[in-house]
Design a protein around this motif. Sequence first.
Motif, mmCIF file in Angstrom:
data_model
loop_
_atom_site.group_PDB
_atom_site.id
_atom_site.type_symbol
_atom_site.label_atom_id
_atom_site.label_comp_id
_atom_site.label_asym_id
_atom_site.label_seq_id
_atom_site.Cartn_x
_atom_site.Cartn_y
_atom_site.Cartn_z
ATOM 1 N N ILE A 20 0.833 -1.206 0.000
ATOM 2 C CA ILE A 20 0.000 0.000 0.000
ATOM 3 C C ILE A 20 0.864 1.252 0.000
ATOM 4 O O ILE A 20 0.556 2.240 -0.677
ATOM 5 N N HIS A 21 1.972 1.212 0.734
ATOM 6 C CA HIS A 21 2.881 2.368 0.766
ATOM 7 C C HIS A 21 3.433 2.673 -0.624
ATOM 8 O O HIS A 21 3.436 3.830 -1.060
ATOM 9 N N THR A 22 3.892 1.649 -1.345
ATOM 10 C CA THR A 22 4.445 1.888 -2.684
ATOM 11 C C THR A 22 3.376 2.373 -3.653
ATOM 12 O O THR A 22 3.667 3.154 -4.558
ATOM 13 N N LEU A 23 2.140 1.924 -3.450
ATOM 14 C CA LEU A 23 1.048 2.401 -4.308
ATOM 15 C C LEU A 23 0.759 3.879 -4.081
ATOM 16 O O LEU A 23 0.309 4.588 -4.977
ATOM 17 N N GLN A 24 1.030 4.360 -2.867
ATOM 18 C CA GLN A 24 0.755 5.760 -2.547
ATOM 19 C C GLN A 24 1.899 6.697 -2.945
ATOM 20 O O GLN A 24 1.683 7.907 -3.068
ATOM 21 N N ILE A 25 3.084 6.151 -3.105
ATOM 22 C CA ILE A 25 4.232 6.977 -3.490
ATOM 23 C C ILE A 25 4.404 6.875 -5.000
ATOM 24 O O ILE A 25 4.924 5.892 -5.519
ATOM 25 N N GLY A 26 3.942 7.886 -5.705
ATOM 26 C CA GLY A 26 4.027 7.864 -7.162
ATOM 27 C C GLY A 26 4.254 9.246 -7.714
ATOM 28 O O GLY A 26 5.101 10.004 -7.229
ATOM 29 N N VAL A 27 3.478 9.595 -8.715
ATOM 30 C CA VAL A 27 3.605 10.898 -9.372
ATOM 31 C C VAL A 27 3.357 12.046 -8.391
ATOM 32 O O VAL A 27 4.024 13.083 -8.427
ATOM 33 N N GLY A 28 2.404 11.852 -7.484
ATOM 34 C CA GLY A 28 2.002 12.930 -6.591
ATOM 35 C C GLY A 28 3.108 13.499 -5.733
ATOM 36 O O GLY A 28 3.139 14.704 -5.463
ATOM 37 N N ILE A 29 4.052 12.651 -5.309
ATOM 38 C CA ILE A 29 5.086 13.120 -4.384
ATOM 39 C C ILE A 29 6.037 14.127 -5.032
ATOM 40 O O ILE A 29 6.696 14.901 -4.354
ATOM 41 N N THR A 30 6.070 14.174 -6.346
ATOM 42 C CA THR A 30 7.009 15.077 -7.024
ATOM 43 C C THR A 30 6.579 16.538 -6.949
ATOM 44 O O THR A 30 7.421 17.441 -6.974
ATOM 45 N N GLY A 31 5.259 16.788 -6.878
ATOM 46 C CA GLY A 31 4.818 18.182 -6.942
ATOM 47 C C GLY A 31 3.762 18.593 -5.937
ATOM 48 O O GLY A 31 3.238 19.714 -6.013
ATOM 49 N N PHE A 32 3.443 17.713 -4.968
ATOM 50 C CA PHE A 32 2.357 18.021 -4.046
ATOM 51 C C PHE A 32 2.646 19.240 -3.173
ATOM 52 O O PHE A 32 1.726 19.957 -2.769
ATOM 53 N N SER A 33 3.924 19.485 -2.870
ATOM 54 C CA SER A 33 4.283 20.602 -1.984
ATOM 55 C C SER A 33 3.807 21.937 -2.537
ATOM 56 O O SER A 33 3.247 22.766 -1.805
ATOM 57 N N ARG A 34 4.029 22.160 -3.824
ATOM 58 C CA ARG A 34 3.618 23.426 -4.441
ATOM 59 C C ARG A 34 2.107 23.593 -4.411
ATOM 60 O O ARG A 34 1.591 24.681 -4.107
ATOM 61 N N LEU A 35 1.375 22.517 -4.698
ATOM 62 C CA LEU A 35 -0.085 22.589 -4.746
ATOM 63 C C LEU A 35 -0.674 22.947 -3.384
ATOM 64 O O LEU A 35 -1.603 23.751 -3.281
ATOM 65 N N ILE A 36 -0.126 22.344 -2.338
ATOM 66 C CA ILE A 36 -0.638 22.623 -0.990
ATOM 67 C C ILE A 36 -0.201 24.006 -0.524
ATOM 68 O O ILE A 36 -0.977 24.742 0.101
ATOM 69 N N PHE A 37 1.025 24.379 -0.856
ATOM 70 C CA PHE A 37 1.562 25.674 -0.414
ATOM 71 C C PHE A 37 0.782 26.845 -1.013
ATOM 72 O O PHE A 37 0.709 27.915 -0.405
ATOM 73 N N GLN A 38 0.195 26.641 -2.169
ATOM 74 C CA GLN A 38 -0.613 27.696 -2.786
ATOM 75 C C GLN A 38 -1.730 28.164 -1.859
ATOM 76 O O GLN A 38 -2.099 29.338 -1.865
ATOM 77 N N TYR A 39 -2.247 27.258 -1.051
ATOM 78 C CA TYR A 39 -3.389 27.583 -0.198
ATOM 79 C C TYR A 39 -2.996 27.748 1.272
ATOM 80 O O TYR A 39 -3.441 28.687 1.933
ATOM 81 N N ALA A 40 -2.190 26.834 1.786
ATOM 82 C CA ALA A 40 -1.892 26.831 3.217
ATOM 83 C C ALA A 40 -0.583 27.523 3.567
ATOM 84 O O ALA A 40 -0.275 27.682 4.762
#
Length: 366
Positions: A20-40
Motif C-alpha cells: 500500500i505504501h508503494t502504491l501511494q508513493i508515485g507521481v504525486g510526491i514530485t509536486g504536491f508541496s507546491r499545490l498545498i503551499f498555494q493555499y496553506a
Amino acid sequence: MEKTIPKHLMFPSGLLVIVIHTLQIGVGITGFSRLIFQYAKQDAWIAVIVAGLVAHVVVFVIVQTLKRFQGKGLFEIHVDLFGKWLGNALNFLYILYLFGYGITYIINYYAFVGEYLMQDMPIWFISVVMLILTIYTVKGGIRVVIGISLTTFLLTFWLFLVALQTLQYFDWLHFLPVFEASPNNLLQGAYEMSFSLTGFELLYFLYPYVGTKQTVHRYAQFAILFTNMVYLYTIIVTIGFYSDESLLKTIWPTLNLFKSVNFPFLEQFEVVLICMMMLVLLPNMSTLAWVVTKGLKETFRIKQTTALYTLSIIMFFITLFFKSRAQIGDYTEFFNTVTFIASFIYPVVLFIATLLIQTIRRRKAI
C-alpha cells in the motif's frame, strides 16, 4: 459464501505495509508541496496531517466494508449489492478510472524525462518501455506484482535519506508565523493532497489474496501511517529549503531538491533520481494493470492475457496525444478530482449503501 483463493496465490498480510505504501508513493510526491503551499502557505504541513488522518478513516471504512462480504473483492461486491447489470456498470466505471490512472504515470514520467534528461525523448519510447515492463510483471501474477512492490521499496527508499543533504540550506524561519492559514485554506490544501495519497483504495482488490484477513486492518493502517510520515517529512524539507516565491514557481519541488545533492563521483544526481522514478512507478502501473485485467476477466469474461495486451495497445495510442506539459498538467489536474471522488468519497458511499441494503435484506428474510 466465502470466496476461496488458492493458497499459492495468497501473500502474508504484513506485506500490505509495503504494498500500500508503494502504491501511494508515485507521481504525486514530485509536486504536491507546491499545490498545498498555494493555499496553506507555511502551514502546509498541517494540511498534510489533516489529509493523512482522513486517509486513516477511509481505510477503516474500506476494511469494514470488505469484512461484510467474506473475502470478496470490489467487483464482486458491486454485483452482490446492486445486481448484475448495475453492478457490472459500476465495475466498468471503476475499470475506466484505474485505466485513466495508469495514463497519468506514463505521461508524467515522460514530462520528468523531458525536463531533467532529454527534451527530445519521444513519448512513444517512454510508453513502450513502461508498458513492456508492466506486461512482463502482470503476466507473472499477483505474487510477482507484490514482489515488485517489495523490491522497489528496498531499492528506492534510500532516496529519502539522500535528501537529508539539503538540510544545510534549511531555514526554520520559513515556517513562521505558525497557524496563520484559515480552516478553509487548510481544507483546500488537504484536498490538493488527495491525489498524492491515493492508492490505498486498491485494498478492495488485494484483500481476497491476503492470507490472514484478521490482521489486514492493522497493517493497512501501518501503511497509511508510514506514507503520511514520508509526506510530512517531504513537505517539511521542501518548505525549509525553498523561499515562498521559488516554491510556487517550481513545478516539481521534490525532484528539484536533488539538484543541490552532490557526490564526489557524481555531478548530476537528479539524473539518477529520474531513472529511479521508473522503479517507483512500475509497481503502481503493474498493480493497476493487474486489477483492470482481472476486472475485465470477472466482469466481461475476457481472458486476462488478451485484456492485458489489448489495454496496453490502447493506452499506448492514447498517450501519443499528450505532446506538451500543459496538456499533461491539465489531465493530471482533472484526474485529481476523479481520484478524490473514487478514493475518498466513494468508499464512504459504498459503506453506507452496504449497511442499508444488507439491513433491508435481513428484514425481508425475517
